[in-house]
Design an enzyme around this catalytic site. Structure first.
Site, PDB file in Angstrom:
ATOM      1  N   LYS A   1       0.803  -1.258  -0.173  1.00 23.91           N
ATOM      2  CA  LYS A   1      -0.100  -0.015   0.027  1.00 23.91           C
ATOM      3  C   LYS A   1       0.800   1.127   0.074  1.00 23.91           C
ATOM      4  O   LYS A   1       0.728   1.924  -0.787  1.00 23.91           O
ATOM      5  CB  LYS A   1      -1.008  -0.043   1.227  1.00 23.91           C
ATOM      6  CG  LYS A   1      -1.814   1.299   1.269  1.00 23.91           C
ATOM      7  CD  LYS A   1      -2.968   1.021   2.495  1.00 23.91           C
ATOM      8  CE  LYS A   1      -3.561   2.163   2.656  1.00 23.91           C
ATOM      9  NZ  LYS A   1      -4.363   2.273   3.946  1.00 23.91           N
TER      10      LYS A   1
ATOM     11  N   GLU B   1      10.840  -4.728   3.573  1.00 26.32           N
ATOM     12  CA  GLU B   1      10.765  -5.878   3.241  1.00 26.32           C
ATOM     13  C   GLU B   1      10.354  -6.108   1.987  1.00 26.32           C
ATOM     14  O   GLU B   1      11.070  -6.639   1.114  1.00 26.32           O
ATOM     15  CB  GLU B   1       9.926  -6.792   3.901  1.00 26.32           C
ATOM     16  CG  GLU B   1      10.246  -6.973   5.497  1.00 26.32           C
ATOM     17  CD  GLU B   1       9.919  -5.905   6.381  1.00 26.32           C
ATOM     18  OE1 GLU B   1       9.573  -4.809   5.871  1.00 26.32           O
ATOM     19  OE2 GLU B   1       9.798  -5.973   7.815  1.00 26.32           O
TER      20      GLU B   1
ATOM     21  N   GLY C   1      -4.356  -1.811   5.482  1.00 20.17           N
ATOM     22  CA  GLY C   1      -3.625  -3.085   4.954  1.00 20.17           C
ATOM     23  C   GLY C   1      -4.319  -4.268   5.193  1.00 20.17           C
ATOM     24  O   GLY C   1      -4.672  -5.341   4.702  1.00 20.17           O
ATOM     25  N   ARG C   2      -4.493  -4.566   6.719  1.00 17.64           N
ATOM     26  CA  ARG C   2      -5.025  -5.930   7.220  1.00 17.64           C
ATOM     27  C   ARG C   2      -6.448  -6.294   6.798  1.00 17.64           C
ATOM     28  O   ARG C   2      -6.941  -7.089   7.100  1.00 17.64           O
ATOM     29  CB  ARG C   2      -4.914  -6.186   8.679  1.00 17.64           C
ATOM     30  CG  ARG C   2      -5.250  -4.829   9.429  1.00 17.64           C
ATOM     31  CD  ARG C   2      -5.022  -4.761  11.048  1.00 17.64           C
ATOM     32  NE  ARG C   2      -5.389  -3.677  11.669  1.00 17.64           N
ATOM     33  CZ  ARG C   2      -4.704  -2.467  11.754  1.00 17.64           C
ATOM     34  NH1 ARG C   2      -3.652  -2.488  11.062  1.00 17.64           N
ATOM     35  NH2 ARG C   2      -5.193  -1.494  12.437  1.00 17.64           N
TER      36      ARG C   2
ATOM     37  N   HIS D   1      -1.030 -33.061  20.408  1.00 15.97           N
ATOM     38  CA  HIS D   1       0.251 -33.834  20.605  1.00 15.97           C
ATOM     39  C   HIS D   1       1.275 -32.701  21.177  1.00 15.97           C
ATOM     40  O   HIS D   1       2.464 -33.076  21.172  1.00 15.97           O
ATOM     41  CB  HIS D   1       0.646 -34.774  19.797  1.00 15.97           C
ATOM     42  CG  HIS D   1      -0.448 -35.748  19.212  1.00 15.97           C
ATOM     43  ND1 HIS D   1      -0.724 -36.715  20.053  1.00 15.97           N
ATOM     44  CD2 HIS D   1      -1.630 -35.562  18.499  1.00 15.97           C
ATOM     45  CE1 HIS D   1      -1.924 -37.343  19.712  1.00 15.97           C
ATOM     46  NE2 HIS D   1      -2.212 -36.579  18.633  1.00 15.97           N
TER      47      HIS D   1
ATOM     48  N   GLU E   1      -3.061  -6.179  15.659  1.00 10.18           N
ATOM     49  CA  GLU E   1      -2.721  -5.145  15.220  1.00 10.18           C
ATOM     50  C   GLU E   1      -4.011  -3.982  15.020  1.00 10.18           C
ATOM     51  O   GLU E   1      -3.575  -2.848  15.378  1.00 10.18           O
ATOM     52  CB  GLU E   1      -2.134  -5.059  13.593  1.00 10.18           C
ATOM     53  CG  GLU E   1      -1.313  -3.992  13.143  1.00 10.18           C
ATOM     54  CD  GLU E   1      -0.850  -3.965  11.814  1.00 10.18           C
ATOM     55  OE1 GLU E   1       0.452  -4.078  11.816  1.00 10.18           O
ATOM     56  OE2 GLU E   1      -1.412  -3.937  10.600  1.00 10.18           O
TER      57      GLU E   1
ATOM     58  N   LYS F   1      10.567   0.455  12.853  1.00 15.74           N
ATOM     59  CA  LYS F   1      10.644   0.638  11.661  1.00 15.74           C
ATOM     60  C   LYS F   1      11.781   1.672  11.455  1.00 15.74           C
ATOM     61  O   LYS F   1      12.729   1.573  10.681  1.00 15.74           O
ATOM     62  CB  LYS F   1       9.549   1.053  10.530  1.00 15.74           C
ATOM     63  CG  LYS F   1       8.590  -0.219  10.342  1.00 15.74           C
ATOM     64  CD  LYS F   1       7.492   0.702   9.346  1.00 15.74           C
ATOM     65  CE  LYS F   1       6.408  -0.255   9.255  1.00 15.74           C
ATOM     66  NZ  LYS F   1       5.426   0.349   8.307  1.00 15.74           N
TER      67      LYS F   1
END
Ligand code: F6P
Length: 520
Positions: A200, A206, A261-262, A378, A347, A492
């Protein structure tokens, strides 16, 4: 200043009632008359069963009253109407508009539809081989570059649903760790690969580093600089930045600033999903979410899936002291669901100030964790059955798993039901055997069961929309803004200055101990 929710009469009543409820055996609560009918509701291919929650008749009435006092119905209307619910950034959060039809799409519908059709026709061109690479080859591999909200939704959906016939393989490049780029780039041929760069902001480190690596790798392998434009699509709200790295303007899809974004899986960020499922599959995905939206807007609180899920969470976290929330999919295909929900929930509601800037005086979202079942049985279920910490759980399963191995599925569902049942009932081992205390289980531990009619694009759309609305409702109850994420900024910024320091370009401002670590 708004009155903190903790100071309202209904909150106090719920707190008093919670102290009484903890003394009641959960088996007795589960046996209340009309329990299942009151606590289990369905919509849009989903069934939400809260009947095993430690919510007795009076608690249920109190929680419905809380939702009504907060006026979740009006809050929901404001969200859909495009009110500036993201108050700290003074904008709307209109992810619902991305899946709307003309009649409920609002002012932005024409623009949303244009963008959707552009993305879907691109997806179909890629799938059918109409889209060709610079040397004339059809696309066989798609590498989606993006992180956080620009990654988790597409990765979940591509894993959750089988590809339709002849769909190219989808790979994901999120982490800046070069090991991921190395593993993905080794498996593909540049001439038949398409890179999707979804960001966005188009400024996330990254994604920037991975996009540069992809471009350099492509040019190095093919010897063609101009050819890259046939092999790259960008999805962003900053088209100029995308053009700057050589993306053809016709291949830049739009993200709007009014979609977080999410919450963006419904936008062009869903391109890998459309490539994987085809445009019909993607439309069904939107349809499931749209039906859940209509349900969220219209259903009364005591039948409203997201509102009920929200208040059940509030009850567990704020009144019964749950310190974490486990999402346990009894489905290999849904194994990425906890990752997706970690971003969506933590977030969104990992906040400690209210919208008016004052501190919250109740706990907000707990740690969300989880993993694929039955594998977790398990591994960490021991903690659920005999650990000391309070938690809440969503068991998630599909009635029709979309494969023919019925005996496997019967075992899977039996295990899902058995775990919820064991947590309610526990086991008391009486007698003088010294092992009796070790073999006893307290039980009295509540859970939610969420069933999907099938593992289909439609049910997945409804499932993700359900959690989105639950998160929004909880944010409204805590009076916090679920749509900003200021907390991720500082790390950041420091990361950028430390990167410069590691590269020997500038001394970073850091603590003495970090400085020592850099020198190691
Ligand atoms: O770091 C958090 C975040 O800003 C998320 O909110 C977002 O989904 C992710 O980074 C990726 O951002 P972008 O799409 O701008 O690259």
């Amino acid at each position: 200043m708004n009155t903190p929710v903790s100071q309202t009469a209904i909150w106090q009543q719920l707190a008093d009632h919670a102290r009484r409820v903890v003394d009641q055996p959960l088996t007795r609560i589960c046996g209340e008359r009309g329990r299942f009918e009151r606590m289990c509701h369905s919509a849009a291919g989903l069934t939400l069963d809260l009947s095993k929650q430690r919510i007795d008749h009076a608690a249920f009435a109190g929680l419905v009253e809380l939702a009504s006092r907060i006026d979740l119905g009006s809050a929901m209307q404001s969200l859909f109407a495009g009110a500036p619910v993201n108050s700290s950034e003074r904008r709307a959060a209109l992810h619902t508009a991305l899946r709307a039809e003309a009649e409920d799409g609002g002012d932005r519908h024409a623009e949303v539809l244009r963008e959707r059709e552009h993305m879907l026709s691109m997806a179909d061109d890629i799938r059918t081989g109409k889209w060709r690479g610079f040397s004339g080859k059809a696309i066989e591999d798609v590498v989606h570059i993006g992180i956080g909200g620009s990654h988790l939704g597409p990765a979940l959906m591509v894993d959750a649903l089988p590809p339709t016939w002849k769909a190219p393989r989808c790979h994901f490049l999120a982490n800046v760790d070069g090991a991921v780029a190395d593993a993905v780039l080794r498996r593909i041929n540049p001439e038949s690969t398409l890179f999707i760069i979804a960001s966005k902001s188009f400024g996330t480190i990254e994604s920037h580093v991975n996009a540069q690596t992809a471009r350099s790798w492509f040019i190095e392998r093919t010897g063609s600089i101009t050819g890259f434009s046939n092999h790259a699509v960008a999805i962003t709200s900053k088209p100029e930045a995308a053009k700057g790295i050589g993306i053809d303007p016709d291949r830049i899809l739009t993200m709007w600033d009014w979609v977080g974004g999410r919450y963006s899986v419904w936008s062009s960020v869903g391109l890998p999903i459309a490539i994987h499922l085809g445009s019909d599959g993607f439309r069904k995905f939107l349809a499931g979410a749209r039906d859940l939206d209509r349900h969220a807007l219209a259903a009364p609180i005591d039948h409203n899936l997201p509102m009920l899920m929200a208040v059940a969470g509030i009850w567990n976290y704020n009144f019964l002291g749950a310190q974490s929330h486990a999402v346990l999919p009894y489905s290999h295909r849904l194994r990425r669901l906890p990752d997706y929900l970690q971003q969506l929930e933590m977030e969104s509601n990992g906040k400690s100030v209210r919208t008016d800037g004052t501190a919250v005086d109740v706990q907000t979202v707990p740690v969300l964790w989880g993993g694929e079942e039955t594998n977790g049985q398990h591994a960490f279920h021991q903690f659920l059955h005999q650990g000391t910490r309070a938690f809440s759980i969503d068991f998630v399963a599909a009635i029709d798993p979309g494969h023919d191995f019925d005996s496997h599925h019967d075992w899977l569902l039996a295990n899902c039901l058995a775990q919820a049942e064991a947590l309610v009932r526990g086991r008391e081992v009486a007698g003088t055997d010294p092992l009796a205390p070790h073999r006893s289980m307290p039980g009295n531990r509540g859970s939610t069961t969420l069933l999907l009619d099938s593992l289909s694009p439609y049910s997945m759309g409804a499932l993700l929309a359900l959690y989105e609305h639950k998160v929004y409702c909880q944010g409204m109850i805590w009076s916090i803004n679920p749509f900003d994420q200021w907390g991720v900024e500082l790390g950041k910024t420091i990361g950028e200055s430390l990167h410069a320091s590691l590269a020997g370009q500038a001394a970073a401002e850091s603590t003495a101990v970090t400085q020592r670590l850099i020198e190691v």
